[in-house]
Design a protein around this motif. Structure first.
Motif, mmCIF file in Angstrom:
data_model
loop_
_atom_site.group_PDB
_atom_site.id
_atom_site.type_symbol
_atom_site.label_atom_id
_atom_site.label_comp_id
_atom_site.label_asym_id
_atom_site.label_seq_id
_atom_site.Cartn_x
_atom_site.Cartn_y
_atom_site.Cartn_z
ATOM 1 N N GLN A 119 0.050 -0.622 -1.011
ATOM 2 C CA GLN A 119 -1.194 -0.829 -0.234
ATOM 3 C C GLN A 119 -1.586 -0.290 1.029
ATOM 4 O O GLN A 119 -2.067 0.833 1.241
ATOM 5 C CB GLN A 119 -1.267 -2.273 -0.529
ATOM 6 C CG GLN A 119 -2.896 -2.638 -0.960
ATOM 7 C CD GLN A 119 -3.131 -1.538 -1.701
ATOM 8 O OE1 GLN A 119 -3.126 -1.673 -2.978
ATOM 9 N NE2 GLN A 119 -4.755 -0.780 -1.376
ATOM 10 N N LEU A 146 1.384 5.213 -6.195
ATOM 11 C CA LEU A 146 0.857 4.784 -7.082
ATOM 12 C C LEU A 146 1.060 4.346 -8.477
ATOM 13 O O LEU A 146 0.447 3.308 -9.030
ATOM 14 C CB LEU A 146 -0.468 5.645 -7.545
ATOM 15 C CG LEU A 146 -1.991 6.486 -6.499
ATOM 16 C CD1 LEU A 146 -2.648 7.124 -6.534
ATOM 17 C CD2 LEU A 146 -3.159 5.055 -6.674
ATOM 18 N N LEU A 149 2.288 0.497 -7.353
ATOM 19 C CA LEU A 149 1.267 0.749 -7.504
ATOM 20 C C LEU A 149 1.491 -0.303 -8.853
ATOM 21 O O LEU A 149 0.518 -1.079 -9.638
ATOM 22 C CB LEU A 149 0.140 0.103 -7.071
ATOM 23 C CG LEU A 149 0.225 0.209 -5.157
ATOM 24 C CD1 LEU A 149 -1.024 0.843 -4.502
ATOM 25 C CD2 LEU A 149 0.611 -1.484 -5.115
ATOM 26 N N GLN A 150 2.070 0.959 -10.532
ATOM 27 C CA GLN A 150 1.451 0.293 -11.705
ATOM 28 C C GLN A 150 0.501 1.208 -11.422
ATOM 29 O O GLN A 150 0.119 0.174 -13.139
ATOM 30 C CB GLN A 150 1.898 -1.216 -12.462
ATOM 31 C CG GLN A 150 3.094 -1.421 -11.486
ATOM 32 C CD GLN A 150 4.489 0.028 -12.789
ATOM 33 O OE1 GLN A 150 3.808 0.084 -13.473
ATOM 34 N NE2 GLN A 150 4.946 0.316 -11.911
ATOM 35 N N ARG A 151 -0.066 1.772 -11.349
ATOM 36 C CA ARG A 151 -1.508 2.532 -11.774
ATOM 37 C C ARG A 151 -1.922 3.673 -12.233
ATOM 38 O O ARG A 151 -1.292 5.300 -11.572
ATOM 39 C CB ARG A 151 -2.841 2.707 -10.395
ATOM 40 C CG ARG A 151 -2.811 1.286 -9.777
ATOM 41 C CD ARG A 151 -3.147 1.689 -8.492
ATOM 42 N NE ARG A 151 -4.634 1.893 -7.719
ATOM 43 C CZ ARG A 151 -5.474 1.680 -6.679
ATOM 44 N NH1 ARG A 151 -4.968 1.365 -5.667
ATOM 45 N NH2 ARG A 151 -6.555 3.177 -6.751
ATOM 46 N N ASP A 153 -3.026 6.047 -14.412
ATOM 47 C CA ASP A 153 -3.281 7.487 -14.957
ATOM 48 C C ASP A 153 -3.752 8.212 -13.660
ATOM 49 O O ASP A 153 -3.749 9.174 -13.629
ATOM 50 C CB ASP A 153 -4.552 6.383 -15.352
ATOM 51 C CG ASP A 153 -4.535 6.106 -16.923
ATOM 52 O OD1 ASP A 153 -3.283 6.734 -17.478
ATOM 53 O OD2 ASP A 153 -5.382 5.437 -17.540
ATOM 54 N N GLU A 154 -4.148 6.761 -12.120
ATOM 55 C CA GLU A 154 -4.129 7.507 -11.213
ATOM 56 C C GLU A 154 -3.217 8.164 -10.587
ATOM 57 O O GLU A 154 -3.513 9.649 -10.065
ATOM 58 C CB GLU A 154 -4.843 6.438 -10.356
ATOM 59 C CG GLU A 154 -6.123 5.411 -10.441
ATOM 60 C CD GLU A 154 -6.660 4.486 -9.469
ATOM 61 O OE1 GLU A 154 -6.878 5.379 -8.577
ATOM 62 O OE2 GLU A 154 -6.346 3.489 -9.813
ATOM 63 N N ALA A 155 -1.909 7.947 -10.825
ATOM 64 C CA ALA A 155 -0.730 8.475 -10.432
ATOM 65 C C ALA A 155 -0.591 9.879 -10.902
ATOM 66 O O ALA A 155 0.060 10.788 -10.695
ATOM 67 C CB ALA A 155 0.887 7.607 -10.788
#
Length: 188
Positions: A119, A146, A149-151, A153-155
């Motif tokens: 973060q 990202l 952070l397991q995000r 789609d953003e990654a």
């Protein structure tokens, strides 16, 4: 008593003068960065692209003045020695002194990424990219953060942007079939 008051006044004036010292603007390497990115896109192989990428680092790590350069270099040395808290302390000082210098944020983000403080890394990467929109390393670092952070789609979106700038990034394998950022609908 008069000497003590005079000494305190002098000490206060010296402290104020030192803290009011301003960081000069970072050298503007935009044209050079854009030229190298264009050459990387045309590179015939990964080795050629890697050599060109080293030139990007020379631009990005060219600090605004000798003081900033010394703090940046010390922070990077500490980070390379896995003194991550010491490195972050140095990058904090660099950012406080040169808040418009993108590499301070990028390096602090990298140290936080290594600490798995994703973060905090993401906040700094966003600021580095805001200051230096073609900072390929910050953009690919943002993709990795990202992912941490397991995000997903953003990654994937961030890595796609980085690969538009440098299609030879080693992180490109993350988007290959079976990779964690494989585009949806690509599986066999």
């Amino acid at each position: 008593m008069k000497r003590t008051v005079t000494a305190l006044a002098l000490m206060f004036a010296t402290t104020v003068a030192a803290s009011s010292e301003e960081c000069p603007p970072a050298p503007d390497h935009t044209a050079g960065v854009d030229r190298i990115i264009d050459e990387i896109r045309k590179a015939e192989n990964e080795l050629a692209a890697r050599e060109l990428s080293q030139q990007l680092w020379e631009f990005w790590t060219d600090a605004p003045d000798e003081s900033a350069q010394a703090v940046l270099d010390r922070g990077m040395t500490r980070r390379n020695a896995w003194d991550l808290l010491g490195a972050i302390e140095d990058f904090d000082k660099l950012i406080a002194y040169c808040p418009s210098y993108a590499e301070g944020y990028n390096q602090r983000a990298f140290a936080n990424y290594l600490r798995q403080n994703f973060q905090a890394a993401l906040v700094d990467l966003d600021r580095a990219i805001e200051l230096s929109p073609n900072h390929v390393a910050a953009i690919s670092g943002r993709a990795l953060t990202l992912l941490g952070l397991q995000r997903i789609d953003e990654a994937r979106d961030a890595l796609s942007l980085a690969l538009e700038l440098n299609p030879w990034l080693s992180e490109r394998h993350l988007m290959a079939p079976g990779g964690p950022l494989e585009p949806p609908g690509q599986d066999i």
